[in-house]
Write a protein that holds these residues in place. Structure first.
Motif, PDB file in Angstrom:
ATOM      1  N   ALA A 224       0.846  -1.201   0.000  1.00  0.00           N
ATOM      2  CA  ALA A 224       0.000   0.000   0.000  1.00  0.00           C
ATOM      3  C   ALA A 224       0.876   1.244   0.000  1.00  0.00           C
ATOM      4  N   ILE A 225       1.940   1.225   0.776  1.00  0.00           N
ATOM      5  CA  ILE A 225       2.862   2.362   0.812  1.00  0.00           C
ATOM      6  C   ILE A 225       3.491   2.569  -0.561  1.00  0.00           C
ATOM      7  N   THR A 226       3.859   1.492  -1.208  1.00  0.00           N
ATOM      8  CA  THR A 226       4.406   1.584  -2.569  1.00  0.00           C
ATOM      9  C   THR A 226       3.396   2.222  -3.514  1.00  0.00           C
TER      10      THR A 226
ATOM     11  N   PRO B 184     -14.861   3.766   1.040  1.00  0.00           N
ATOM     12  CA  PRO B 184     -15.855   3.647   2.117  1.00  0.00           C
ATOM     13  C   PRO B 184     -17.089   2.849   1.695  1.00  0.00           C
ATOM     14  N   VAL B 185     -17.461   2.922   0.425  1.00  0.00           N
ATOM     15  CA  VAL B 185     -18.606   2.156  -0.077  1.00  0.00           C
ATOM     16  C   VAL B 185     -18.370   0.662   0.102  1.00  0.00           C
ATOM     17  N   PHE B 186     -17.120   0.254   0.010  1.00  0.00           N
ATOM     18  CA  PHE B 186     -16.738  -1.152   0.151  1.00  0.00           C
ATOM     19  C   PHE B 186     -16.271  -1.470   1.571  1.00  0.00           C
ATOM     20  N   GLU B 187     -16.601  -0.605   2.502  1.00  0.00           N
ATOM     21  CA  GLU B 187     -16.155  -0.779   3.890  1.00  0.00           C
ATOM     22  C   GLU B 187     -14.640  -0.949   3.947  1.00  0.00           C
ATOM     23  N   TYR B 188     -13.961  -0.231   3.097  1.00  0.00           N
ATOM     24  CA  TYR B 188     -12.495  -0.147   3.033  1.00  0.00           C
ATOM     25  C   TYR B 188     -11.829  -1.486   2.696  1.00  0.00           C
ATOM     26  N   THR B 189     -11.994  -2.484   3.513  1.00  0.00           N
ATOM     27  CA  THR B 189     -11.229  -3.721   3.350  1.00  0.00           C
ATOM     28  C   THR B 189     -11.797  -4.648   2.283  1.00  0.00           C
ATOM     29  N   HIS B 190     -12.924  -4.285   1.700  1.00  0.00           N
ATOM     30  CA  HIS B 190     -13.502  -5.106   0.630  1.00  0.00           C
ATOM     31  C   HIS B 190     -13.433  -4.382  -0.710  1.00  0.00           C
ATOM     32  N   PHE B 191     -12.562  -3.380  -0.775  1.00  0.00           N
ATOM     33  CA  PHE B 191     -12.478  -2.571  -1.994  1.00  0.00           C
ATOM     34  C   PHE B 191     -12.081  -3.413  -3.194  1.00  0.00           C
ATOM     35  N   CYS B 192     -12.742  -3.158  -4.309  1.00  0.00           N
ATOM     36  CA  CYS B 192     -12.445  -3.851  -5.569  1.00  0.00           C
ATOM     37  C   CYS B 192     -11.851  -2.845  -6.552  1.00  0.00           C
ATOM     38  N   PHE B 193     -10.610  -3.050  -6.957  1.00  0.00           N
ATOM     39  CA  PHE B 193      -9.951  -2.122  -7.872  1.00  0.00           C
ATOM     40  C   PHE B 193     -10.632  -2.078  -9.233  1.00  0.00           C
TER      41      PHE B 193
ATOM     42  N   ALA C 234      -4.102   1.842   5.001  1.00  0.00           N
ATOM     43  CA  ALA C 234      -2.957   2.670   4.596  1.00  0.00           C
ATOM     44  C   ALA C 234      -3.180   3.236   3.195  1.00  0.00           C
ATOM     45  N   LEU C 235      -3.719   2.425   2.308  1.00  0.00           N
ATOM     46  CA  LEU C 235      -4.009   2.898   0.955  1.00  0.00           C
ATOM     47  C   LEU C 235      -5.041   4.023   1.004  1.00  0.00           C
ATOM     48  N   TYR C 236      -6.082   3.830   1.792  1.00  0.00           N
ATOM     49  CA  TYR C 236      -7.103   4.870   1.915  1.00  0.00           C
ATOM     50  C   TYR C 236      -6.506   6.162   2.487  1.00  0.00           C
ATOM     51  N   GLY C 237      -5.718   6.043   3.515  1.00  0.00           N
ATOM     52  CA  GLY C 237      -5.097   7.232   4.109  1.00  0.00           C
ATOM     53  C   GLY C 237      -4.199   7.953   3.124  1.00  0.00           C
ATOM     54  N   GLY C 238      -3.452   7.203   2.359  1.00  0.00           N
ATOM     55  CA  GLY C 238      -2.586   7.815   1.348  1.00  0.00           C
ATOM     56  C   GLY C 238      -3.380   8.529   0.273  1.00  0.00           C
ATOM     57  N   MET C 239      -4.440   7.893  -0.171  1.00  0.00           N
ATOM     58  CA  MET C 239      -5.276   8.507  -1.205  1.00  0.00           C
ATOM     59  C   MET C 239      -5.982   9.740  -0.631  1.00  0.00           C
ATOM     60  N   ALA C 240      -6.348   9.697   0.658  1.00  0.00           N
ATOM     61  CA  ALA C 240      -6.975  10.852   1.302  1.00  0.00           C
ATOM     62  C   ALA C 240      -6.012  12.040   1.291  1.00  0.00           C
ATOM     63  N   GLY C 241      -4.747  11.776   1.525  1.00  0.00           N
ATOM     64  CA  GLY C 241      -3.743  12.839   1.525  1.00  0.00           C
ATOM     65  C   GLY C 241      -3.527  13.463   0.151  1.00  0.00           C
TER      66      GLY C 241
END
Length: 126
Positions: free
Chosen positions: A21-23, A47-56, A90-97
């Protein structure tokens, strides 16, 4: 580093860690103009996918994911993804930034017309 296991000619098993995720966040930041729309999509849809169920692949936001993997999972009929919750948060936080500046990039590009010579990375300090 992401681990991609080819199960057979049609199936992959992908295992990710927090570091992946950091990468992805670092890649998105380095090439923010390239991934601005994808950053926006990931931030708005996780958030629609409750974060941990996100589908790219649900909203055409897999280019960054595929770049991090170094391969295209769509070349196979199916794949499974195993990642800890920390990967997704971590991916969500990075994208939020990167979200607000990505919105500005997309708006600037739309305002000038795509490819009008605007250096959309000019605001990014590396």
């Amino acid at each position: 580093m992401a681990h991609v296991e080819i199960i057979d000619d049609t199936t992959l098993r992908i295992t990710l860690r927090l570091e992946d995720a950091i990468t992805m966040v670092q890649m998105a930041q380095r090439e923010q103009a390239e991934y601005a729309q994808e950053i926006i999509t990931i931030y708005e849809k996780m958030p629609v996918f409750e974060y941990t169920h996100f589908c790219f692949y649900a909203y055409d936001s897999a280019r960054l994911f595929e770049q991090m993997l170094g391969m295209d999972p769509k070349s196979y009929l199916s794949f499974s993804l195993d990642a800890p919750d920390s990967f997704f948060y971590a991916l969500y936080g990075g994208m939020a930034g990167l979200y607000e500046s990505s919105l500005q990039l997309v708006q600037q590009t739309a305002g000038t017309g795509a490819g009008a010579g605007l250096d959309v990375n000019a605001h990014v300090s590396i």
